[in-house]
Enzyme design. Structure first.
Site, PDB file in Angstrom:
ATOM      1  N   GLN A 222      13.294  -2.978  -2.024  1.00  0.00           N
ATOM      2  CA  GLN A 222      12.723  -1.490  -2.461  1.00  0.00           C
ATOM      3  C   GLN A 222      13.022  -0.856  -3.636  1.00  0.00           C
ATOM      4  OE1 GLN A 222      12.708   0.571   1.138  1.00  0.00           O
ATOM      5  NE2 GLN A 222      11.708  -0.835   2.502  1.00  0.00           N
TER       6      GLN A 222
ATOM      7  N   GLY B 210       9.235  -1.126  -7.640  1.00  0.00           N
ATOM      8  CA  GLY B 210       7.807  -1.069  -7.682  1.00  0.00           C
ATOM      9  C   GLY B 210       6.964  -2.382  -7.262  1.00  0.00           C
TER      10      GLY B 210
ATOM     11  N   GLY C 189       5.846  -2.724  -4.282  1.00  0.00           N
ATOM     12  CA  GLY C 189       4.896  -2.308  -3.288  1.00  0.00           C
ATOM     13  C   GLY C 189       3.535  -2.199  -4.100  1.00  0.00           C
TER      14      GLY C 189
ATOM     15  N   GLU D 276      -5.374   1.715   6.862  1.00  0.00           N
ATOM     16  CA  GLU D 276      -5.173   2.067   8.516  1.00  0.00           C
ATOM     17  C   GLU D 276      -3.924   2.936   8.646  1.00  0.00           C
ATOM     18  OE1 GLU D 276      -4.293   0.310  12.941  1.00  0.00           O
ATOM     19  OE2 GLU D 276      -5.468  -0.864  11.348  1.00  0.00           O
TER      20      GLU D 276
END
Length: 410
Positions: free
Chosen positions: A236, A239, A241, A264
């Protein structure tokens, strides 16, 4: 004052979040490297709402995975375990059985067996097809290389791999559930670091994953919904994600049968990533030019965002608000006020709808003797609520804008 027995019982209670430790093991030396430890964000899905374990002192629960194919080791150490007689008949909690019940089959309980199984990573190749590759400059480790693979259950070895991978959900996504792998409407996107060890050819380390469910959309379209997204803690802040989400978009944007892409129940952090990617895309569109943004949201923005990037109308409106704030001169009192009013009008729509329904209810109940209707918030109170909603939203938007201004994306 509490008695000695009560004090002793309390001293044998430990947070399950503190006791748990994870590692992604690339070589045998990593087993004893405590710098590799990362912790869960939650453990109530295994240990209950209290997230406590009773009956141990200095408890360490070790849940280790081989970095590539995720061979799994589960063990624990402690300096003292509660004795049935000395603890008023209270027994120590069963720890390993609670965790192993949630894990995939064939978990190693012997460290020597686990270390021997690390060799399986030497021949591990991610299942599926590479759909995106990128590099990241890490200030501590230099340039690192990553690849995103799209897979399904027909890929050799993927079912077993996914069963091990999805266990991370328990510790990082609230209300997580394992998906039905027999449903072929699930699509799987997995991200790996491609690295070269000190000896041997390149290998792959698991970084994270996303699952997407392809819903039907009338009359003959599909509506992919991103359901689960997780980048493991050691990766994490790089970048990754955003790269993973971008790869998912690429898989669907070019398909004429896809109506739009939804998400969702996105977390706050994931929504920011989504906002960043969508804003980067939309700022290249004519309908989102500065002159158009300052005129307010219009149907052309929704249409162009949908056609070009499969962004649904609700998200297109949110992106408009981010990009309009980006081009708004906040030092210009009138221009900034127009922006705030525009956002507040949108935020106030649900309240206005509730008020209309409330008035209908009042009219219906008025003829009834003895009926009472509870008043809604006073206008002044409603204005305060609206202002707070706006401030929180603007704060989120500014974080996305800061990332846009400092990023070399696109």
């Amino acid at each position: 004052m509490e008695d000695a027995t009560t004090a002793r019982l309390k001293s044998l209670i430990i947070s399950s979040n503190d006791a748990l430790e994870f590692k992604l093991i690339r070589n045998p030396h990593d087993v004893n490297d405590d710098k590799l430890i990362f912790k869960p964000e939650m453990s109530h899905q295994v240990f209950g709402d209290s997230e406590n374990i009773f009956g141990y002192r200095d408890l360490r629960i070790k849940l280790y995975y081989s970095a590539g194919c995720l061979e799994t080791y589960l063990g624990m150490t402690y300096s003292e375990k509660a004795d049935y007689m000395s603890c008023e008949g209270v027994e120590a909690d069963e720890v390993l059985s609670k965790i192993s019940a949630k894990l995939a089959p064939k978990v190693h309980s012997n460290m020597d067996s686990f270390i021997a199984a690390l060799k399986n990573d030497e021949s591990f190749v991610p299942p599926g097809t590479v759909i995106h590759s990128f590099s990241v400059k890490d200030k501590d480790k230099g340039v690192r290389h990553f690849e995103v693979y799209k897979a399904d259950m027909s890929c050799k070895g993927f079912k077993e791999y996914h069963e091990r991978l999805q266990t991370f959900l328990l510790w990082y996504i609230d209300a997580a559930s394992f998906i039905d792998i027999d449903d072929d409407q699930w699509h799987y996107f997995n991200i790996f670091e491609k690295y070269t060890p000190t000896v041997g050819s390149h290998r792959y380390a698991t970084v994270g994953f996303a699952t997407v469910y392809q819903y039907y959309a009338y009359p003959h379209h599909a509506r992919p919904r991103i359901a689960q997204v997780l980048v493991l803690p050691p990766f994490q802040g790089l970048g990754i994600g955003a790269q993973l989400l971008s790869a998912i978009y690429r898989a669907y944007i070019g398909r004429s049968d896809v109506k739009d892409i939804t998400v969702e129940d996105p977390s706050i952090s994931f929504q920011r990533v989504r906002d960043f990617i969508d804003a980067q895309h939309c700022k290249t569109l004519e309908s989102f030019s500065k002159s158009n943004l300052l005129q307010g949201f219009n149907k052309n923005m929704a249409i162009e965002a949908s056609i070009r990037f499969k962004i649904n109308k609700k998200q297109a409106r949110r992106v408009y608000e981010i990009l309009r704030l980006r081009v708004t001169d906040v030092s210009d009192k009138q221009e900034y006020q127009q922006y705030r009013l525009d956002i507040k009008r949108r935020l106030n729509v649900p309240y206005q709808r509730e008020q209309k329904n409330f008035k209908k209810l009042q009219r219906a109940l008025k003829p009834m003797e003895g009926s009472t209707v509870i008043d809604g918030p006073a206008p002044e109170q409603r204005m305060q609520i609206l202002e707070k909603q706006y401030r929180l939203l603007e704060e989120d938007y500014k974080k996305v804008i800061d990332r846009i201004e400092t990023s070399d994306w696109l």
